[in-house]
Design a protein around this motif. Structure first.
Motif, mmCIF file in Angstrom:
data_model
loop_
_atom_site.group_PDB
_atom_site.id
_atom_site.type_symbol
_atom_site.label_atom_id
_atom_site.label_comp_id
_atom_site.label_asym_id
_atom_site.label_seq_id
_atom_site.Cartn_x
_atom_site.Cartn_y
_atom_site.Cartn_z
ATOM 1 N N UNK A 9 0.876 -1.169 0.000
ATOM 2 C CA UNK A 9 0.000 0.000 0.000
ATOM 3 C C UNK A 9 0.911 1.216 0.000
ATOM 4 N N UNK A 10 0.804 2.036 -1.025
ATOM 5 C CA UNK A 10 1.640 3.229 -1.141
ATOM 6 C C UNK A 10 0.905 4.419 -0.543
ATOM 7 N N UNK A 64 -4.823 8.651 5.666
ATOM 8 C CA UNK A 64 -6.278 8.760 5.776
ATOM 9 C C UNK A 64 -6.920 7.452 6.236
ATOM 10 N N UNK A 65 -6.377 6.336 5.784
ATOM 11 C CA UNK A 65 -6.961 5.045 6.140
ATOM 12 C C UNK A 65 -6.878 4.796 7.654
ATOM 13 N N UNK A 66 -5.790 5.216 8.276
ATOM 14 C CA UNK A 66 -5.670 5.060 9.726
ATOM 15 C C UNK A 66 -6.730 5.890 10.427
ATOM 16 N N UNK A 67 -7.016 7.069 9.905
ATOM 17 C CA UNK A 67 -8.099 7.880 10.474
ATOM 18 C C UNK A 67 -9.441 7.175 10.331
ATOM 19 N N UNK A 98 1.939 -3.762 5.219
ATOM 20 C CA UNK A 98 2.067 -3.584 3.771
ATOM 21 C C UNK A 98 2.350 -2.149 3.330
ATOM 22 N N UNK A 99 2.251 -1.201 4.244
ATOM 23 C CA UNK A 99 2.363 0.199 3.844
ATOM 24 C C UNK A 99 3.802 0.567 3.486
ATOM 25 N N UNK A 100 3.935 1.322 2.417
ATOM 26 C CA UNK A 100 5.213 1.899 1.998
ATOM 27 C C UNK A 100 4.995 3.390 1.808
#
Length: 107
Positions: A9-10, A64-67, A98-100
């Motif tokens: 996930x970029x 944003x996804x963490x929010x 998976x985050x980059x």
């Protein structure tokens, strides 16, 4: 065909935040551990508090996804929805693995 490794996930964020992002991500991993423990104890107040905190800081750092997950965790904790909280723990764990980060220079 079964994928053995999930896609990365970029996340694009400001280069100015580069010194802060590693600590931000370490803190989210700690949040996952704390939420997991709180869930086993039925401590919905802690889960709601951490969800609220993630909701506030995620977007500020470009995540944003963490929010979004923080908001959902806060709601689920308020409603004492253990299965939903557990699902979001798994989702957040996968996301963090998976985050980059792609740093965007300021113009």
């Amino acid at each position: 065909m079964k994928a053995e490794v999930q896609d990365k996930i970029i996340v694009q964020t400001s280069a100015e935040l580069e010194p802060l992002i590693p600590t931000f991500l370490v803190n989210r991993h700690r949040d996952v551990a704390t939420i997991t423990l709180a869930l086993t104890r039925g401590d919905f107040e802690t889960i709601a508090r951490l969800g609220h905190s993630m909701r506030g800081v995620g977007t500020a750092y470009g995540f944003d996804y963490i929010s979004e997950v923080g908001y959902k965790l806060e709601e689920a904790a308020t409603a004492h929805q253990t299965a939903t909280i557990d699902a979001y723990i798994q989702t957040l764990t996968s996301y963090l693995a998976r985050v980059e980060i792609c740093y965007i220079p300021e113009e």
